[in-house]
Design an enzyme around this catalytic site. Structure first.
Site, PDB file in Angstrom:
ATOM      1  N   GLY A 415       0.819  -1.204   0.000  1.00 43.96           N
ATOM      2  CA  GLY A 415       0.000   0.000   0.000  1.00 43.96           C
ATOM      3  C   GLY A 415       0.851   1.252   0.000  1.00 43.96           C
ATOM      4  N   ASP A 416       0.181   2.382  -0.195  1.00 43.94           N
ATOM      5  CA  ASP A 416       0.812   3.700  -0.234  1.00 43.94           C
ATOM      6  C   ASP A 416       0.173   4.542   0.861  1.00 43.94           C
ATOM      7  OD1 ASP A 416       1.431   6.382  -0.746  1.00 43.94           O
ATOM      8  OD2 ASP A 416       1.528   6.077  -2.908  1.00 43.94           O
ATOM      9  N   HIS A 435      11.182  12.676   8.077  1.00 45.91           N
ATOM     10  CA  HIS A 435      12.175  13.647   7.589  1.00 45.91           C
ATOM     11  C   HIS A 435      12.222  13.713   6.055  1.00 45.91           C
ATOM     12  CE1 HIS A 435      15.974  10.882   7.002  1.00 45.91           C
ATOM     13  NE2 HIS A 435      14.891  10.337   6.518  1.00 45.91           N
TER      14      HIS A 435
END
Length: 526
Positions: A415-416, A435
């Site tokens: 998944g994203d 970051h």
């Protein structure tokens, strides 16, 4: 109470200093110089000091008795006299030190007595003094470098032959004196520098690119691997790696001056530092050296473009955003992934900084090849895991987790995190992800986790926060690196992380340090 040597103001200052010394231990005194200094094993709080102007040092000693301390006879001051002479433009100064034991001891108050009429005496001779608990040169050097790395700056010093001690002054939140037994010429030279030290320092800074490329070249040539079985001559190394003997020898000599190689009677050998450039050792930095001295070396050439425009230097140089570039250039992608893996050796100690539940589900969000999840599950056999990341990392992660022996306890969920829902769990891991992104995109990532997390669920963020109390080189260097080699990346201060988490449904509970200035930021869903 009347005083014969001290004026009323100085008597009050001395009394306040005596009270501070009487109630303060070494750890608290170090915190007064710079919060967080952890050198209690190596330093002892010895005394507090201040400067007074008085006509007679013996009269000051008598006044100290009235203040409840036990003075010794005044002795000449060399270091402070020389400092004041330089700053006042006077060579005829008479400065005496009166040491006086506070309470039952062994701590003292140290009063510098400047004889004469000086209405505008510099007021920064006050300091807290610490005595080195060892005379071992290696330990002393390490203690000094720790103080320098923590942000304390040199503020004079010298050798006191009357007491046979080397005295080093440093400046933090309060001025600090470090007293070391004997005449430590090399340490004093390191502290005071040379007359041309500023130019030397600047030249060293400007030639940093030479170090970067030299390390990358020997890594590309495989020189450290050729030295794995013992010393070899320059000629032998040059023949083995296809280099010119003279040129290779000059690079090796330069890197030897930097502590990477050493030369013995049988040839070149690896130092402890240089051994990390071998490809077959745990924690190998070989591919990191190749990346920093290759691909990222080229992107840093466009730093000015980034500073002027705000655009990624990497994108400017290579014509594509980093991850698009890696997708189109498999060899660069393999080097990048190997180099990033080289920087994960600290992950194995992350579980020791966590308060893991006995059972439940740990979700590693954008967990990559699964190393962190493997370490966590290895320390908590009652936990199950979910690795949530892009589809192309599923096969490498499956292999890594199998080597950890926990693949049967892990669900791989492709998944994203910008588009797909995050799986539910009791603990969420987010290692070196925030970051990479600006606050808006971080809000999307954190919002997805918060939508899946029940109140009270734990969030573990692993990052390299920028300290707010002093300058640390690594976090600041990585902040510039993220600006150059990422489209949206930046390092953040603890307050910035606290605010970012709070704005997206999490309370930052604690920050726990890791090696190389990394940290675990432990948070709770609220």
């Amino acid at each position: 109470m009347s005083f014969s040597g001290l004026c009323e103001r100085d008597a009050r200052r001395v009394a306040d200093t005596v009270a501070f010394i009487g109630r303060t231990g070494t750890r608290e005194a170090l915190d007064a110089v710079l919060p967080g200094l952890d050198l209690v094993r190596h330093l002892d709080f010895a005394h507090g000091a201040l400067l007074v102007v008085a006509p007679d040092a013996d009269a000051v000693a008598a006044d100290l008795v009235r203040l409840g301390v036990r003075p010794r006879d005044p002795v000449p001051s060399v270091v402070v006299r020389d400092r004041l002479a330089q700053r006042l433009g006077r060579e005829d100064l008479d400065v005496r030190i009166v040491h006086a034991v506070v309470g039952a001891g062994p701590r003292e108050v140290e009063v510098f007595v400047l004889r004469g009429d000086f209405p505008d005496v510099p007021g920064d001779e006050e300091h807290l003094a610490f005595r080195a608990a060892t005379d071992d040169d290696v330990v002393l050097r390490g203690v000094y470098e720790h103080l320098a790395d923590a942000g304390l700056t040199p503020d004079g010093g010298g050798y006191n032959k009357h007491e046979d001690v080397t005295v080093l002054y440093l400046r933090g939140a309060r001025r600090m004196e470090l007293t070391v037994p004997g005449h430590r010429e090399s340490l004093l030279r390191r502290h005071l520098g040379r007359p041309d030290q500023p130019r030397r320092d600047l030249l060293r800074l400007m030639s940093g690119a030479w170090r970067t490329r030299s390390l990358a070249v020997v890594a590309e040539l495989g020189v450290p691997d050729l030295l794995a079985d013992g010393p070899r001559t320059t000629a032998d190394l040059a023949a083995a790696c296809g280099a010119r003997e003279d040129n290779l020898g000059r690079v090796l000599r330069y890197l030897a001056a930097l502590g990477v190689f050493a030369l013995d009677r049988n040839g070149w050998v690896l130092t402890e530092t240089g051994a990390l450039l071998r490809g077959d050792v745990e924690g190998s930095q070989r591919d990191l050296a190749r990346l920093y001295g290759g691909l990222f070396y080229r992107s840093f050439s466009a730093l000015e473009h980034t500073v002027r425009t705000g655009e990624s230097a990497f994108t400017h140089v290579f014509g594509a955003d980093p991850f698009d570039h890696f997708a189109a250039h498999p060899a660069d992608a393999r080097l990048f992934e190997s180099a990033m893996a080289a920087g994960t050796s600290f992950l194995k100690i992350v579980p020791t900084a966590l308060d893991l539940p006995a059972e439940g589900v740990v979700v590693d969000v954008a967990g990559g090849d699964g190393h962190l999840l493997g370490y966590v599950l290895g320390c908590a056999p009652g936990l199950r895991g979910v690795l949530f990341d892009r589809p192309h990392v599923m096969d490498p992660a499956r292999a890594v987790l199998s080597r950890f022996g926990c693949a049967d306890r892990v669900s791989l969920v492709p998944g994203d995190f910008f588009r797909d829902p995050v799986p539910a769990g009791a603990v969420y891991l987010l290692s070196r992800i925030l970051h990479d992104w600006d606050d808006e995109r971080c809000a999307t990532i954190l919002g997805g986790i918060r939508a899946a997390a029940a109140p009270g669920a734990r969030l573990v963020v692993v990052e390299r926060p920028v300290p707010e109390t002093h300058l640390e080189e690594l976090p600041l260097a990585w902040d510039v690196h993220m600006m150059v080699n990422n489209v949206h990346g930046r390092e953040r201060t603890p307050i910035e992380y606290r605010n970012l988490l709070a704005a997206n449904g999490f309370r930052l509970d604690e920050i726990r340090p890791l090696p190389l200035d990394m940290a675990v930021l432990a948070a709770t869903a609220v």
